[in-house]
Design an enzyme around this catalytic site. Sequence first.
Site, PDB file in Angstrom:
ATOM      1  N   ILE A   1       0.742  -1.216   0.074  1.00 56.52           N
ATOM      2  CA  ILE A   1       0.039  -0.025   0.117  1.00 56.52           C
ATOM      3  C   ILE A   1       0.783   1.080  -0.094  1.00 56.52           C
ATOM      4  CG2 ILE A   1      -0.452   0.424   2.522  1.00 56.52           C
ATOM      5  CD1 ILE A   1      -3.203   0.439   1.947  1.00 56.52           C
TER       6      ILE A   1
ATOM      7  N   GLU B   1       0.849   4.274  11.689  1.00 54.13           N
ATOM      8  CA  GLU B   1      -0.503   4.742  12.476  1.00 54.13           C
ATOM      9  C   GLU B   1      -0.174   5.860  13.393  1.00 54.13           C
ATOM     10  OE1 GLU B   1      -1.535   0.409  12.943  1.00 54.13           O
ATOM     11  OE2 GLU B   1      -3.357   1.282  12.619  1.00 54.13           O
TER      12      GLU B   1
END
Lengths: 161, 758
Positions: free
Chosen positions: B485, B717
């Site tokens: 990704i 994150e």
Amino acid sequence: MSKIHVTTTVNGEPAEFLCEPQESMLDVLRDTLKLTGSKEGCGSGDCGACSITLDGRLVCSCLMLGVEAEGHSIGTIEGVARGDELHPIQRKFLEHAALQCGFCTPGLIVAVKALLEKNPNPTETEARFWIAGNLCRCTGYDKILRAIMDAAAELRGEVAA
Amino acid sequence: MNFVANKSDLKVVGTRPVRPDGMDKVTGKAQFGADLTLAGTLVGKIKRSPHAHARIVAIDTSKALAIPGVKSVITAADIPDIPSEEAFVGEGPTNFRDQSLNCIARDKVLYEGHAVAAVAATSSAIADAALAAIEVTYEVLPHVIDVEAAMAEDAPILFEGMITQGVDPKPTKASNIVKKVAFGHGDWQAGMAEADVVVEGKYDTAAVHQAYIEPHACIASVNPDGQTTIFASSQGQFMIRQYTAKILGMDIADIRVTPAEIGGGFGGKTIVYIEPLAVAMSRQAGRPVKIVMTRDEVFRASGPTSGGTIEVKIGAKKDGTITGAYAMVKLQAGAFPGSPVAPACMCAFAMYDLKNVMAEGYDVVSNRAKVAAYRAPGAPISTFAVESVMDELAIKLGMDPIDLRMKNAAKQGTKASYGPVFPVIGFEEVLEAAKAHPHWTAPLGPNQGRGVATGFWFNIGGESSASVFVNEDGSVSVVSGSPDIGGSRASMAMMAAEVLGIPYEKVRPIIGDTAQIGITGVTGGSRVTFATGMATTQAAERAVDELKKRAAMIWDISPDAVDWKDGEAVPAGANAGGFDPLPLAAIALKAAKTGGPINAEVSINAQGAGAAFGAHIADVEVDPETGFVKILRYTAVQDVGRAIHPSYVEGQIQGGATQGIGWALNEEYIYDKNGRMDNAGFLDYRVPVASDLPMIEAVLVEVPNPRHPFGVRGVGEVPIIPPMAAIGNAIKAATGMRLVSLPMSPPKVRAAFDAAKG
């Protein structure tokens, strides 16, 4: 409703296609001409993933009708590299890691090429405003701007290729 | 493989090569979810509810089916009515029945945009006509959107049987409160009593969407014998396979999922929406079916993450020592259970070493799209409140806000607020780097202010598989199960090259489909470089062991007498014999004569993910006339363990920080009085654009994770967690006003100025 015959130029080569009157240029490129490098992110001209050039002018192909290509010249991401040689903008995007998922990348490269053809020496702010219509959700634009400024410098001949 | 403690021993790890899939992505050749079309492909489209909450009285599809070119029309009646079953798929706990009902509504629609039927037709125009011809009779029910309204006694109830879990005594009446959670230790109330200063506040955040630029897209093809292939954009091909099999009652082995390139996910592509419908229609029609969501559908029917309210109270001694901390977090789950309230509570105070701490929360359903994971799910929401209150505490104590955090910083041995004891972590190093950065002391002008905030995320390991194939010419193919990704192919190739001792360019990383590689969890939880990297590293090591064996065979000595150095087999010592080194390519060339192909596959459940911390510094300028907040300068400091490819690590931090900036200043779901979303497009749901931003400086602090051979910690994150509070704290510094509601958009900032004037 019968389809309309369109004669145009795509990436410098003569092209013909049949399309519905209401069909977008993006759908013609992707579905009829199988040029799937232009992406649909919104279909409303807000994201820039479908950016192409029409006679050198940057447009969102989702907001253009296929029939409007008649007699004009279309440029897409598939025409940016010359053979197996990447355009300096493409090379700089790779060198600067200016992409993560890569979905907005074709539209951005088409947009940046249009910018540098119009303004070979943009300030960072000018470049930021020029690509403000090309959404990238991954990168925060930092490395994209670095790639643009570096590519511009190379194209001006300021650094060795 | 042992942990490589010394960075100078690494030849490939830590460099910045061009990513292996880069060429495809800058030339438009990369195939994303919508880019594949098979012969005879039908256009699939979905009919969606215009109501926020309604009972489905009847669905009449006969007129749609009668339209020439319509090949399939389905409703929930065409899908098995599966029982409730809890499972762990994707990025968190899930319930297969809820997922099925979210893909297509059965008795009730629970939000505007909820799917009620789907069609497959020979053209887009015919599919549109078919959608219009489906007649759905609804009995419209009262709806509820906001979290506290949904918790009220008289709120419309989404699920008649929902009895709140986790409260004692067990309630007797149904409500929209799914469950209560609590994390903490000590006695927080006693802690408050010990405090010299107590600061508290109530904050709220809006629902925000992951807003990946690529809409959900898939193509499915079912043969008459039931063999099914799916090509789809997602964060996990195995996740799609498992959900689709469960929802349609199929055998997993009958489904083969090929991962398309994915145009962004950020957690939002860890569940299914369209794949089961495409398969069900392909089965009926006997032709491939392609479904591509519109942007409007993406906003109304997929994602987002929760909005919610957060109450925080922190007490401290005059010297800054925190004596007690408490948070109450109420989060929207959307139409089905599953808000990230647990991680929101777990992360709220995880940055600090606290004796008395408690974070409690409620998971609450309401008539919004079901939430999906979004980058550090929950943590940005609770942290916005906690780090705003920490700023107020620093002001009240007259302390430097970084010093206040340093005074209370979690370190190795700290009992984390959510339970475990921290191993080696780098929060103090992060705070030191932030304080030492020139940004922290740079001068500011009028109407300008500077804020700092921190954040914590666990990072995870989990199931990962990787194979290493040594090819006949000495080049190497690495297959893994993790969709790439954001550049993970590069890090897999780099780690394999490092172990094998060969150049990066000799390694080709490939993402396998579900029939080519072992089960691998989703690309999520900041786990791929850690967990799939560990599987890749181990597979490369096994290949090295095999290469050494083959060299030993060629030399006719014991394998123990062979060492592997810089991509070559060498005799382990003088006693092993005086052989010239055998390069990998020379051993590969003779593989057929020494026992056959040289490959290794490793499947693991990776343990030992390293938690990570970040500290962000934001400078803003606030326009008192318009309320517009401009970000002038932004620095994001983060402990990344060790960066495999520093450019892509920086990219994760820059991108995460930018999403946080959007969350802080502009992004929000806006509903009308009928519970319909008012801003389901990029014009009105405003994500940050290039002209909104300065350069985002990413500062990589490296406190290696000893549980990974190269010291990797997850990085993706953490960077979305601190921005909201960092910007809120900067606005406070610039204006003296504390903004407690996200987004801090011009109308809200203006309103705050007006309120301050009185």
